[in-house]
Motif scaffolding. Structure first.
Motif, short mmCIF file in Angstrom:
data_model
loop_
_atom_site.label_atom_id
_atom_site.label_comp_id
_atom_site.label_asym_id
_atom_site.label_seq_id
_atom_site.Cartn_x
_atom_site.Cartn_y
_atom_site.Cartn_z
N GLY A 56 1.30 -1.37 0.43
CA GLY A 56 -0.16 -0.32 0.26
C GLY A 56 0.63 1.51 -0.64
O GLY A 56 0.54 2.01 -0.51
N LYS A 57 2.02 1.05 1.21
CA LYS A 57 2.49 2.47 0.20
C LYS A 57 3.79 2.98 -0.64
O LYS A 57 4.20 3.40 -0.67
N GLY A 58 4.16 1.57 -1.08
CA GLY A 58 4.81 1.67 -2.32
C GLY A 58 3.32 2.00 -2.95
O GLY A 58 4.33 2.88 -4.56
N VAL A 59 2.65 1.63 -3.25
CA VAL A 59 1.41 2.47 -4.91
C VAL A 59 1.58 3.96 -3.80
O VAL A 59 0.81 4.61 -4.94
N LEU A 60 0.86 3.98 -2.87
CA LEU A 60 0.30 5.73 -2.83
C LEU A 60 1.91 6.75 -3.02
O LEU A 60 1.05 7.27 -3.70
N ASN A 61 3.05 6.07 -2.75
CA ASN A 61 4.14 6.79 -3.73
C ASN A 61 4.58 6.64 -5.34
O ASN A 61 4.67 7.90 -5.70
N GLU A 62 4.05 5.55 -5.39
CA GLU A 62 3.46 5.89 -7.12
C GLU A 62 2.54 6.77 -7.23
O GLU A 62 3.22 7.25 -8.56
N ILE A 63 1.64 6.89 -6.70
CA ILE A 63 0.44 7.76 -6.92
C ILE A 63 0.43 9.46 -7.19
O ILE A 63 0.28 10.31 -8.09
N ASP A 64 1.27 8.87 -6.03
CA ASP A 64 1.72 10.41 -5.89
C ASP A 64 2.88 11.10 -6.90
O ASP A 64 2.44 12.62 -7.48
N ALA A 65 3.23 10.50 -7.39
CA ALA A 65 4.71 10.33 -8.23
C ALA A 65 4.44 10.58 -9.01
O ALA A 65 4.86 11.42 -10.27
#
Length: 116
Positions: A56-65
């Motif tokens: 979840g943290k990895g996907v949130l970082n990807e969405i923010d980027a």
């Protein structure tokens, strides 16, 4: 009489990288996976919860980027939060198991050394 030019609706401001109004966003890869892992980690098997937290943290970082080009933030965030909660339950369960084992060992050792 003066004729005015026809007025056209103005396009809303779109920050760089965001889809124009009316176009669906592509969901980030792994958002649904994080959600499913979070549900399984919270309800079924807490050993899965840390994986949901990390995914979840990895996907949130990807969405923010992606500057708004990717969707699925709600699913990723729900999986992230359920992963945190499931990991807390996992740690509490492990600690309770350790306390129980210490209690049982203490009770067995004290009952075997007592004399009648």
């Amino acid at each position: 009489m003066r004729m005015s030019q026809p007025e056209y609706p103005q396009q809303p401001y779109q920050p760089y990288g965001q889809q124009p109004y009316g176009y669906p966003q592509r969901e980030a890869d792994g958002a649904t996976t994080a959600l499913v892992l979070g549900i399984l980690g919270l309800v079924l098997c807490q050993f899965i919860a840390p994986f949901a937290w990390a995914k979840g943290k990895g996907v949130l970082n990807e969405i923010d980027a992606s500057n708004g080009a990717l969707g699925g933030r709600g699913s990723a965030q729900a999986g992230y939060i359920m992963g945190i909660i499931g990991t807390i339950f996992l740690v509490l369960g492990i600690l309770a198991g350790i306390v129980w084992v210490i209690f049982v060992v203490f009770m067995l050792s004290s009952s075997s050394t007592s004399t009648y």
